[in-house]
Design an enzyme around this catalytic site. Sequence first.
Site, mmCIF file in Angstrom:
data_model
loop_
_atom_site.group_PDB
_atom_site.id
_atom_site.type_symbol
_atom_site.label_atom_id
_atom_site.label_comp_id
_atom_site.label_asym_id
_atom_site.label_seq_id
_atom_site.Cartn_x
_atom_site.Cartn_y
_atom_site.Cartn_z
ATOM 1 C CB SER A 1 9.236 -2.261 9.566
ATOM 2 O OG SER A 1 7.915 -2.182 9.066
ATOM 3 C CG HIS B 1 9.589 -0.181 4.840
ATOM 4 N ND1 HIS B 1 8.254 -0.237 4.544
ATOM 5 C CD2 HIS B 1 9.728 -0.821 6.038
ATOM 6 C CE1 HIS B 1 7.608 -0.889 5.504
ATOM 7 N NE2 HIS B 1 8.481 -1.248 6.425
ATOM 8 C CG HIS C 1 1.902 -1.708 -1.832
ATOM 9 N ND1 HIS C 1 1.823 -3.048 -1.537
ATOM 10 C CD2 HIS C 1 2.118 -1.077 -0.646
ATOM 11 C CE1 HIS C 1 1.964 -3.217 -0.233
ATOM 12 N NE2 HIS C 1 2.144 -2.044 0.334
ATOM 13 N NE ARG D 1 -1.641 1.198 3.916
ATOM 14 C CZ ARG D 1 -0.348 0.863 3.908
ATOM 15 N NH1 ARG D 1 0.308 0.736 5.060
ATOM 16 N NH2 ARG D 1 0.281 0.662 2.775
ATOM 17 C CG ASP E 1 4.461 6.053 2.122
ATOM 18 O OD1 ASP E 1 4.255 6.184 3.338
ATOM 19 O OD2 ASP E 1 5.036 5.077 1.624
#
Length: 471
Positions: free
Chosen positions: A277, A307, A353, A362, A408
């Site tokens: 993105s 993604h 990742h 995160r 995620d």
Amino acid sequence: MSFFRGLSTLSKLRSRSGQQSCLSNSLRWIQMQSSSGLDLRSELAELIPEQQERLKKIKKEYGNVELGKINVDMVLGGMRGMTGLLWEPSLLDPEEGIRFRGLSIPECQKVLPAAIPGGEPLPEGLLWLLLTGKVPSKDQVDALSAELRTRASVPDHVYKTIDALPITAHPMTQFATGIMALQVQSEFQKAYEKGIHKSKFWEPTYEDCLTLIAQVPVVAAYVYRRMYKNGQMIPVDDSLDYGGNFAQMLGFDSPEMLELMRLYVTIHSDHEGGNVSAHTGHLVGSALSDPYLSFAAALNGLAGPLHGLANQEVLLWIKKVVDECGENISTEQLKEYVWKTLNSGKVVPGFGHGVLRKTDPRYTCQREFALKHLPEDPLFQLVSKLYDVVPPILTELGKVKNPWPNVDAHSGVLLNYYGLTEARYYTVLFGVSRSIGICSQLIWDRALGLALERPKSVTMEWLEKFCKKAT
């Protein structure tokens, strides 16, 4: 660029966080505000000439310095490992994780202004940091928050454009369509058509980006309310900040959910420039497409399963585990289910990742939020079990460079706990967040006069001939 550093800085930080313990050593060099101006554009205008000269110096002195070698695996493997982009807002280290203008996520949580004492950082503060490289004061963040609210009004034609789509269309399709409909208001397009000098490109880009950042939560909330709440819209609340307002426009007023949304938007805002993105936004913007066109393109990349759509897949997979095995699944049962998933040719979503080689920070900060607010939630406890079970299995397979959980792996469980259960919508939340990072870089793209992106491509025949010749 001048920064205020030293012992007085640390004392202010201790006062801000309400903690008496020393901050980490890296915070000793934190970039603090040296002026009291409340206008972000004015602050940026002061920084741009100096950074333009800095870039000229880099080109002049280091233009021929090699940054690494390119091999065939890189060309065939999605350009992984190639250094080929300038991206100012953030830098991703494989071992350490993301840093926003040099600050880690825990450091941002300590020093960025919050809505409540000891609370999560306000996304507006991160926007200021990404654009200026400086940590803003609470007054500066409040002024920026107020400005964004004044820019948040969305024209009626945008809603009509979204309404022309089937209500069953994927939320990201509706969201990206809404962003494209906003494009007719682009100040950059109008200025370019009038012949604006290239040295001024950043000014209408700034106006577009601030307006776009302000409007994306409104468009995103409209999509959610249209799909799941009978189209009943909730207006912007002038007493709330960016993240808090987004949560309440979706229909959530729990103080904890407002805090979660502030954290969510902040940590999802940027992840350097090589992800799909961010790279797409930069690539399209390099053609001098305006920020609306660039961000809409970025959203279409974000919608891909490899993604941004991954956060949707994680919760659906976890719920499938519960449906088939129950909430009280044992560790051994979970191992069997993970192997079953892998042996069927599928991946365990939320792990691994493209750059990171350790647990995503995160993920860690979301886990800390869960431990504080929902430690007994069954889905959170399942996520914790997965942390213990999945990495050893992926390591045993020997095909995964990073077996650890990414961002995620945790976000869906938190959102689900507070009532945002519609997993298909989760990527829209990601998109709202990513507007902050992508737009910050787009402004600097135009301020620094970065070139049209145009890498060289080759055919398999060319590769075969070149490699035979080389060997």
